[in-house]
Write a protein that holds these residues in place. Structure first.
Motif, PDB file in Angstrom:
ATOM      1  N   TYR A 116       0.835  -1.207   0.000  1.00 39.76           N
ATOM      2  CA  TYR A 116       0.000   0.000   0.000  1.00 39.76           C
ATOM      3  C   TYR A 116       0.873   1.261   0.000  1.00 39.76           C
ATOM      4  O   TYR A 116       0.573   2.233  -0.705  1.00 39.76           O
ATOM      5  CB  TYR A 116      -0.916  -0.011   1.225  1.00 39.76           C
ATOM      6  CG  TYR A 116      -1.601   1.300   1.489  1.00 39.76           C
ATOM      7  CD1 TYR A 116      -2.671   1.729   0.710  1.00 39.76           C
ATOM      8  CD2 TYR A 116      -1.167   2.130   2.528  1.00 39.76           C
ATOM      9  CE1 TYR A 116      -3.295   2.941   0.945  1.00 39.76           C
ATOM     10  CE2 TYR A 116      -1.782   3.338   2.769  1.00 39.76           C
ATOM     11  CZ  TYR A 116      -2.850   3.738   1.987  1.00 39.76           C
ATOM     12  OH  TYR A 116      -3.460   4.951   2.229  1.00 39.76           O
ATOM     13  N   GLU A 117       1.940   1.240   0.784  1.00 41.39           N
ATOM     14  CA  GLU A 117       2.845   2.395   0.822  1.00 41.39           C
ATOM     15  C   GLU A 117       3.505   2.630  -0.535  1.00 41.39           C
ATOM     16  O   GLU A 117       3.716   3.778  -0.950  1.00 41.39           O
ATOM     17  CB  GLU A 117       3.904   2.179   1.907  1.00 41.39           C
ATOM     18  CG  GLU A 117       3.332   2.263   3.324  1.00 41.39           C
ATOM     19  CD  GLU A 117       4.372   1.962   4.389  1.00 41.39           C
ATOM     20  OE1 GLU A 117       5.542   1.681   4.005  1.00 41.39           O
ATOM     21  OE2 GLU A 117       4.033   1.986   5.587  1.00 41.39           O
ATOM     22  N   TYR A 155       2.720  -1.418 -16.275  1.00 42.75           N
ATOM     23  CA  TYR A 155       3.734  -2.378 -16.686  1.00 42.75           C
ATOM     24  C   TYR A 155       4.263  -3.233 -15.530  1.00 42.75           C
ATOM     25  O   TYR A 155       4.795  -4.323 -15.776  1.00 42.75           O
ATOM     26  CB  TYR A 155       4.905  -1.662 -17.353  1.00 42.75           C
ATOM     27  CG  TYR A 155       4.524  -0.986 -18.649  1.00 42.75           C
ATOM     28  CD1 TYR A 155       3.742  -1.651 -19.600  1.00 42.75           C
ATOM     29  CD2 TYR A 155       4.927   0.318 -18.945  1.00 42.75           C
ATOM     30  CE1 TYR A 155       3.372  -1.037 -20.796  1.00 42.75           C
ATOM     31  CE2 TYR A 155       4.567   0.933 -20.141  1.00 42.75           C
ATOM     32  CZ  TYR A 155       3.793   0.254 -21.053  1.00 42.75           C
ATOM     33  OH  TYR A 155       3.423   0.871 -22.240  1.00 42.75           O
ATOM     34  N   CYS A 156       4.097  -2.772 -14.291  1.00 37.05           N
ATOM     35  CA  CYS A 156       4.697  -3.481 -13.149  1.00 37.05           C
ATOM     36  C   CYS A 156       3.685  -4.152 -12.219  1.00 37.05           C
ATOM     37  O   CYS A 156       3.953  -5.229 -11.691  1.00 37.05           O
ATOM     38  CB  CYS A 156       5.561  -2.524 -12.323  1.00 37.05           C
ATOM     39  SG  CYS A 156       6.959  -1.828 -13.229  1.00 37.05           S
ATOM     40  N   TRP A 157       2.537  -3.528 -12.031  1.00 31.23           N
ATOM     41  CA  TRP A 157       1.658  -3.954 -10.946  1.00 31.23           C
ATOM     42  C   TRP A 157       0.729  -5.116 -11.299  1.00 31.23           C
ATOM     43  O   TRP A 157      -0.181  -5.423 -10.538  1.00 31.23           O
ATOM     44  CB  TRP A 157       0.850  -2.758 -10.447  1.00 31.23           C
ATOM     45  CG  TRP A 157       1.651  -1.905  -9.505  1.00 31.23           C
ATOM     46  CD1 TRP A 157       2.728  -1.153  -9.803  1.00 31.23           C
ATOM     47  CD2 TRP A 157       1.428  -1.745  -8.107  1.00 31.23           C
ATOM     48  NE1 TRP A 157       3.209  -0.519  -8.690  1.00 31.23           N
ATOM     49  CE2 TRP A 157       2.419  -0.860  -7.634  1.00 31.23           C
ATOM     50  CE3 TRP A 157       0.485  -2.249  -7.221  1.00 31.23           C
ATOM     51  CZ2 TRP A 157       2.501  -0.487  -6.301  1.00 31.23           C
ATOM     52  CZ3 TRP A 157       0.555  -1.886  -5.888  1.00 31.23           C
ATOM     53  CH2 TRP A 157       1.559  -1.017  -5.436  1.00 31.23           C
ATOM     54  N   GLU A 158       0.947  -5.768 -12.404  1.00 39.72           N
ATOM     55  CA  GLU A 158       0.175  -6.963 -12.723  1.00 39.72           C
ATOM     56  C   GLU A 158       0.874  -8.221 -12.224  1.00 39.72           C
ATOM     57  O   GLU A 158       0.293  -9.303 -12.190  1.00 39.72           O
ATOM     58  CB  GLU A 158      -0.070  -7.060 -14.233  1.00 39.72           C
ATOM     59  CG  GLU A 158      -1.163  -8.045 -14.608  1.00 39.72           C
ATOM     60  CD  GLU A 158      -1.408  -8.082 -16.103  1.00 39.72           C
ATOM     61  OE1 GLU A 158      -2.464  -8.563 -16.519  1.00 39.72           O
ATOM     62  OE2 GLU A 158      -0.536  -7.624 -16.874  1.00 39.72           O
ATOM     63  N   GLY A 159       2.133  -8.087 -11.801  1.00 40.55           N
ATOM     64  CA  GLY A 159       2.913  -9.227 -11.343  1.00 40.55           C
ATOM     65  C   GLY A 159       2.464  -9.733  -9.984  1.00 40.55           C
ATOM     66  O   GLY A 159       1.802  -9.036  -9.209  1.00 40.55           O
ATOM     67  N   THR A 163       0.616  -8.324  -5.606  1.00 40.67           N
ATOM     68  CA  THR A 163      -0.729  -8.811  -5.270  1.00 40.67           C
ATOM     69  C   THR A 163      -0.967  -8.676  -3.769  1.00 40.67           C
ATOM     70  O   THR A 163      -0.167  -9.142  -2.954  1.00 40.67           O
ATOM     71  CB  THR A 163      -0.898 -10.285  -5.682  1.00 40.67           C
ATOM     72  OG1 THR A 163      -0.711 -10.408  -7.090  1.00 40.67           O
ATOM     73  CG2 THR A 163      -2.282 -10.796  -5.322  1.00 40.67           C
ATOM     74  N   PHE A 164      -2.071  -8.052  -3.407  1.00 38.37           N
ATOM     75  CA  PHE A 164      -2.426  -7.912  -1.994  1.00 38.37           C
ATOM     76  C   PHE A 164      -2.968  -9.233  -1.458  1.00 38.37           C
ATOM     77  O   PHE A 164      -3.683  -9.962  -2.158  1.00 38.37           O
ATOM     78  CB  PHE A 164      -3.494  -6.824  -1.813  1.00 38.37           C
ATOM     79  CG  PHE A 164      -2.984  -5.422  -1.971  1.00 38.37           C
ATOM     80  CD1 PHE A 164      -2.484  -4.733  -0.877  1.00 38.37           C
ATOM     81  CD2 PHE A 164      -3.000  -4.801  -3.202  1.00 38.37           C
ATOM     82  CE1 PHE A 164      -2.012  -3.430  -1.012  1.00 38.37           C
ATOM     83  CE2 PHE A 164      -2.539  -3.505  -3.354  1.00 38.37           C
ATOM     84  CZ  PHE A 164      -2.042  -2.819  -2.255  1.00 38.37           C
ATOM     85  N   LYS A 173      -7.828  -3.074  -6.315  1.00 36.05           N
ATOM     86  CA  LYS A 173      -6.623  -2.731  -7.082  1.00 36.05           C
ATOM     87  C   LYS A 173      -6.758  -3.196  -8.532  1.00 36.05           C
ATOM     88  O   LYS A 173      -6.344  -2.501  -9.476  1.00 36.05           O
ATOM     89  CB  LYS A 173      -5.401  -3.389  -6.440  1.00 36.05           C
ATOM     90  CG  LYS A 173      -4.065  -2.950  -7.065  1.00 36.05           C
ATOM     91  CD  LYS A 173      -3.044  -4.060  -7.072  1.00 36.05           C
ATOM     92  CE  LYS A 173      -3.302  -5.028  -8.225  1.00 36.05           C
ATOM     93  NZ  LYS A 173      -2.271  -6.092  -8.314  1.00 36.05           N
ATOM     94  N   SER A 174      -7.344  -4.377  -8.721  1.00 42.49           N
ATOM     95  CA  SER A 174      -7.552  -4.902 -10.075  1.00 42.49           C
ATOM     96  C   SER A 174      -8.513  -4.016 -10.869  1.00 42.49           C
ATOM     97  O   SER A 174      -8.317  -3.796 -12.078  1.00 42.49           O
ATOM     98  CB  SER A 174      -8.091  -6.332 -10.009  1.00 42.49           C
ATOM     99  OG  SER A 174      -7.154  -7.200  -9.402  1.00 42.49           O
TER     100      SER A 174
END
Length: 246
Positions: A116-117, A155-159, A163-164, A173-174
């Motif tokens: 989250y941070e 480009y990065c946050w789909e990895g 994932t929370f 987030k999705s």
């Protein structure tokens, strides 16, 4: 890994050796032991001898079981001890499971807080990107730098590492990720590079200050503005929800 193995082992013991009815079972065994200890000897001897006489009379072929003449209460004490020991082990395993469960939840929460941070660091509410989403008007030129955070996020946050653990937060987030992807796709379709620093929706042959703006371009501006506003609302909603539930 060690914590996971310990949890699996304790869950196995808890399920098969100490099922949910263990307290009732413990009290039943203890009550039987107390009954054996406190019941008068004469009564117990009479009951046992009656049962033995019935057994001897009904057995085929007949066999003789000796009558009971005295009682030492050993079985009663054994049942009481076993029930108390069983209950003590049950409490220890339950405590260990609760402690492990708490530790796992705390670690998952720590991971989510770190993630989250990172999200807030990438998308601060007072940052250029979020302000562009909130106040930007695609009828005017838009800074390319305001798109950088969106590009990095897409480009990065789909990895998997982004994932929370909290399923509700991950779902939100999705949703934000899908909106960002859609918004960026529309931006790439509807805008042109004006120079090294800015994007514009107007083709080179159209000067918005002097030329009539085609309806198609106006529609594109409305679409981009609406998506930007929707992204801003989703961003603020995600921040508020995550702060409340982490």
């Amino acid at each position: 890994m060690k914590s996971d193995i310990s949890t699996m082992f304790l869950n196995f013991l808890h399920k098969w050796l100490f099922p949910d009815f263990t307290n009732k079972l413990t009290w039943a065994v203890a009550s039987t032991g107390i009954l054996l200890v406190t019941t008068p000897v004469e009564f117990k001897v009479a009951i046992c001898n009656w049962l033995i006489t019935t057994l001897n009379a009904s057995s085929v072929p007949p066999f003789e079981v000796p009558l009971v003449e005295e009682n030492q209460n050993v079985m009663g004490y054994v049942l009481i001890f076993v029930s108390l020991a069983h209950n003590a082990v049950y409490k220890i395993i339950s405590y260990k499971l609760d402690a492990l469960s708490f530790e796992i939840k705390r670690e998952k929460r720590r991971v989510d807080l770190d993630l989250y941070e990172k999200f807030v660091e990438l998308f601060p509410s007072a940052g250029e990107t979020v302000l562009m989403l909130k106040d930007g008007d695609f009828a005017c030129d838009v800074s390319k730098s305001s798109m950088k955070a969106l590009n990095d996020f897409m480009y990065c946050w789909e990895g998997a590492e982004f994932t929370f653990n909290n399923e509700d937060i991950e779902f939100r987030k999705s949703e934000f990720y899908n909106l960002v992807t859609n918004f960026k796709r529309k931006v790439s379709l509807y805008t042109f590079s004006k120079d090294s620093d800015y994007l514009t929706v107007y083709p080179r042959h159209i000067n918005p200050e002097f030329d009539s703006i085609p309806q198609s371009v106006k529609n594109e501006i409305e679409t981009l503005d609406a998506l930007a506003n929707k992204l801003y609302i989703k961003h603020q909603s995600f921040i508020t929800y995550s702060k409340k539930h982490l």
